[in-house]
Design an enzyme around this catalytic site. Sequence first.
Site, short mmCIF file in Angstrom:
data_model
loop_
_atom_site.label_atom_id
_atom_site.label_comp_id
_atom_site.label_asym_id
_atom_site.label_seq_id
_atom_site.Cartn_x
_atom_site.Cartn_y
_atom_site.Cartn_z
N GLY A 11 0.81 -1.21 0.00
CA GLY A 11 0.00 0.00 0.00
C GLY A 11 0.84 1.26 0.00
O GLY A 11 2.08 1.21 0.04
N LEU A 13 1.22 3.77 2.31
CA LEU A 13 2.04 3.96 3.51
C LEU A 13 2.95 2.76 3.74
O LEU A 13 4.14 2.92 4.03
CB LEU A 13 1.13 4.18 4.73
CG LEU A 13 1.87 4.32 6.07
CD1 LEU A 13 2.87 5.47 6.04
CD2 LEU A 13 0.87 4.51 7.21
N ASP A 45 -3.33 -13.25 3.91
CA ASP A 45 -4.63 -12.68 4.24
C ASP A 45 -4.70 -12.52 5.76
O ASP A 45 -4.79 -13.50 6.49
CB ASP A 45 -5.75 -13.59 3.74
CG ASP A 45 -7.14 -13.02 4.00
OD1 ASP A 45 -7.24 -11.93 4.59
OD2 ASP A 45 -8.12 -13.69 3.63
N ALA A 72 -5.34 -1.74 6.52
CA ALA A 72 -6.64 -1.35 7.08
C ALA A 72 -7.57 -1.01 5.94
O ALA A 72 -7.14 -0.81 4.80
CB ALA A 72 -6.49 -0.15 8.01
N TYR A 136 -16.34 4.44 9.86
CA TYR A 136 -14.90 4.21 9.71
C TYR A 136 -14.14 4.62 10.96
O TYR A 136 -13.31 3.87 11.47
CB TYR A 136 -14.39 5.00 8.49
CG TYR A 136 -12.90 5.18 8.50
CD1 TYR A 136 -12.03 4.13 8.22
CD2 TYR A 136 -12.34 6.43 8.80
CE1 TYR A 136 -10.66 4.30 8.23
CE2 TYR A 136 -10.97 6.61 8.81
CZ TYR A 136 -10.13 5.55 8.54
OH TYR A 136 -8.78 5.73 8.57
N LYS A 140 -11.83 2.29 13.64
CA LYS A 140 -10.43 2.57 13.98
C LYS A 140 -10.27 2.78 15.49
O LYS A 140 -9.29 2.31 16.09
CB LYS A 140 -9.91 3.78 13.20
CG LYS A 140 -9.81 3.55 11.70
CD LYS A 140 -8.83 2.43 11.36
CE LYS A 140 -7.39 2.81 11.59
NZ LYS A 140 -6.45 1.75 11.17
#
Length: 307
Positions: A11, A13, A45, A72, A136, A140
């Site tokens: 990804g 980041l 996974d 995430a 969302y 988190k």
Amino acid sequence: MPQIVITGASGVLGSAVYNAFQSYGKESVIGLAHSRPASHLIQLDLLDGDRVEDLVNRLSIGDGDWIIHCAAERRPDIAEKDTQRCLNLNVSVPANLARLSALRRFTIIHISTDYVFDGTSPPYSPNDETNPLQFYGRTKRDGERAGLRTAGSKFIVIRVPILYGPTPSNADTAVNILLDVVQDQSGKKYTMDHFAIRYPTNVLDIAGFLVRLRDLGRPLPSIIHYSAGEPFTKYEMCLVFARILGFPHEHILPQVKPPQDETPRPFNTQLNVVETEQLFDGSGLESLGWNGFEEWWAKHLRAREVL
């Protein structure tokens, strides 16, 4: 040799963090990926808890090692559409990692978000009360709680704001995609948020910060804030891009009122980084070290020969 394991290493980041620790060169660096695997990464996974535990045991990840958890579901609108998947990724996965941390004594560096706050009373310190406005943000926050409340785990939360940086596709971040909006000179009109104040932060800066945090060699608090210091609305980011690229921006219309969609965004979730800076007092290491938004983009786009 100590190990650094990075989830979500394909990804935006995660790849920056992986490359930064590879350049650091003092430790064994292992990257994990699922949806965008590459030859240098291990495909895994994270929703398969048994396979995650098998990998942790096989690699002998233990005391002194870090798992930097970048993976995430980060898109608030997508989170609303597939709530169970988002819960699994953002809550169940960090809970499982925390359980394994308690068993094997490795440290989890869990990347979280400024969206755990409601945006009504910035700047927010690490121990301020959370109050997310949308699904969302709640996932988190709940992922943070799951890890921090797991007895015996070594779980450190690092909250960051909206991200940008080098990406395979501009669609990979909510900031980079604004380049496409500015460059679309087809006559299409865009309405752009000019209400919520954001603090766009470069993934390269976060990656460098994590390397310095590792190098610090000091006990770390359970929650750390990292953020660049320049405020922008998304409309203002578009104006920066238009200025750098030399494009007209009359097709982008500012929306000064809060967006009336199903995924509310907080007004201003600025993260207070004073305690973060204090972590580095007397260390000889740079603390935050963030790039200016316009300066970085001008250099980056010039290097890509976009200008």
